[in-house]
Write an enzyme that holds these catalytic residues in place. Structure first.
Site, PDB file in Angstrom:
ATOM      1  N   HIS A  25      60.842   6.666 -54.830  1.00 50.61           N
ATOM      2  CA  HIS A  25      61.859   7.621 -55.252  1.00 50.61           C
ATOM      3  C   HIS A  25      61.436   9.049 -54.900  1.00 50.61           C
ATOM      4  CE1 HIS A  25      63.861   9.981 -58.644  1.00 50.61           C
ATOM      5  NE2 HIS A  25      64.878   9.469 -57.982  1.00 50.61           N
ATOM      6  N   ARG A  26      62.120   9.648 -53.929  1.00 51.43           N
ATOM      7  CA  ARG A  26      61.762  10.972 -53.408  1.00 51.43           C
ATOM      8  C   ARG A  26      60.347  10.972 -52.826  1.00 51.43           C
ATOM      9  NH1 ARG A  26      64.033  14.680 -58.508  1.00 51.43           N
ATOM     10  NH2 ARG A  26      65.689  13.219 -59.103  1.00 51.43           N
ATOM     11  N   GLU A  52      63.007   7.180 -50.141  1.00 53.69           N
ATOM     12  CA  GLU A  52      64.348   7.704 -50.449  1.00 53.69           C
ATOM     13  C   GLU A  52      64.494   9.157 -50.002  1.00 53.69           C
ATOM     14  OE1 GLU A  52      67.261   8.648 -54.246  1.00 53.69           O
ATOM     15  OE2 GLU A  52      65.124   9.125 -54.261  1.00 53.69           O
ATOM     16  N   ASP A  54      67.359  12.367 -50.513  1.00 52.91           N
ATOM     17  CA  ASP A  54      68.587  12.963 -51.030  1.00 52.91           C
ATOM     18  C   ASP A  54      69.050  14.013 -50.023  1.00 52.91           C
ATOM     19  OD1 ASP A  54      68.770  11.633 -53.555  1.00 52.91           O
ATOM     20  OD2 ASP A  54      67.110  12.862 -54.254  1.00 52.91           O
ATOM     21  N   HIS A  67      66.707  17.262 -53.445  1.00 56.67           N
ATOM     22  CA  HIS A  67      67.487  16.630 -54.506  1.00 56.67           C
ATOM     23  C   HIS A  67      68.576  17.536 -55.049  1.00 56.67           C
ATOM     24  CE1 HIS A  67      68.456  15.513 -58.687  1.00 56.67           C
ATOM     25  NE2 HIS A  67      68.431  14.284 -58.206  1.00 56.67           N
ATOM     26  N   GLU A 139      70.609   9.016 -49.964  1.00 57.96           N
ATOM     27  CA  GLU A 139      71.701   9.327 -50.902  1.00 57.96           C
ATOM     28  C   GLU A 139      72.442  10.573 -50.459  1.00 57.96           C
ATOM     29  OE1 GLU A 139      72.627  10.626 -55.525  1.00 57.96           O
ATOM     30  OE2 GLU A 139      70.651   9.793 -55.025  1.00 57.96           O
ATOM     31  N   GLN A 175      73.380   5.318 -50.245  1.00 61.34           N
ATOM     32  CA  GLN A 175      73.909   5.209 -51.601  1.00 61.34           C
ATOM     33  C   GLN A 175      74.604   6.512 -51.998  1.00 61.34           C
ATOM     34  OE1 GLN A 175      70.719   4.728 -54.439  1.00 61.34           O
ATOM     35  NE2 GLN A 175      69.600   6.508 -53.696  1.00 61.34           N
TER      36      GLN A 175
END
Length: 283
Positions: A25-26, A52, A54, A67, A139, A175
């Site tokens: 995650h990140r 991931e 963002d 993010h 994302e 996503q």
């Protein structure tokens, strides 16, 4: 230390081994500043296969990995360039910002002097740097405030041969929290795997209709961890949807989530999850 017998049996039965995915995650954002090469390098070194990103879009239409839609939390540098909304800045302005010293101040026990040199990466640079080392879980953030984000993303994925004819499958997932944006992406490129993120409470009578809609354009459902239940996981699987909850950092919580039979998990601590999975299959 051995895992709970029920978890060990579950994993050995094949519910969370070969097809289970660990998503950094990140990046490895527990130990390095999120969405930086430092965090991604560490995640890959720890063994995470998926990292991931963002996405935000700059004023001049460039996709960058950050993010927040605002620079204020993580960026440091000239105020004219490094404060305010990403969409109001050009890529050249963002090049004047560093995004690591905030982490050193926030987490002094994990601080490293080199983090202060980290910059906001473009998605293009991330895809290039990790092309042979990782898979990408992307994302789209604030897409309503970034017209054309989906088109730019698809163009970039095609240029990197991550989607489209003749490409290797299984290297990218996209996503979003926006069903409408995912439906548009599906219409533009039906071969692109999509996951519907979800953070709103789901009334019991609404779960099945929601998942029925999602399976029309997505291959997976990404609920917040607090929404997870055995009923949700079972209903998603009955509709052919993978379940990838976010964000799970405590080992006890990882055990609980795995026992529900999910197909992947977002974590800031991929090393912890990977060790847990390894121990579960050790004699």
């Amino acid at each position: 230390m051995r895992l709970l017998p029920s978890l060990a049996l579950l994993l050995l039965a094949g519910c969370a081994t070969d097809d289970f995915i660990v998503i950094a995650h990140r990046g490895a954002s527990w130990d390095a500043p999120e969405h930086t090469f430092a965090a991604y390098d560490l995640a890959v070194a720890q063994g995470a296969e998926w990292i991931e990103q963002d996405l935000q879009m700059t004023r001049d239409g460039q996709l960058v990995v950050l993010h927040d839609d605002s620079l204020d939390r993580t960026a440091r540098g000239p105020e004219t360039d490094c404060r305010g909304l990403v969409r109001d800045k050009t890529l050249a302005q963002l090049a004047n910002c560093e995004v690591g010293s905030w982490f050193n101040a926030e987490y002094p026990d994990r601080a490293k002097a080199g983090f202060a040199a980290e910059r906001i990466p473009t998605l293009d640079a991330v895809l290039t740097r990790y092309a042979a080392r990782a898979r990408f879980y992307i994302e789209t953030k604030n897409p309503a405030d970034a017209p054309g984000m989906e088109d730019s993303l698809l163009a970039l994925l095609r240029r990197h041969r991550l989607v489209g004819p003749g490409t290797r499958e299984g290297r990218v997932i996209v996503q979003s929290f926006s069903p409408a944006r995912l439906e548009r992406l599906h219409a533009l490129e039906p071969r692109l795997p999509l996951v519907q993120l979800w953070d709103d409470d789901i009334a019991p009578d609404d779960l099945v209709p929601l998942l029925d809609r999602v399976r029309g354009y997505a291959m997976g459902f990404g609920p917040a961890r607090r929404l997870l239940s055995q009923r949700l996981v079972n209903a998603a699987h009955e509709r052919g949807l993978d379940v990838h909850p976010y964000t799970v950092n405590a080992e006890a919580a990882m055990v609980y989530v795995l026992e529900l039979g999910v197909d992947g998990m977002f974590t800031d601590r991929p090393d912890v999850l990977l060790r847990l999975l390894q121990r579960s299959t050790s004699p």
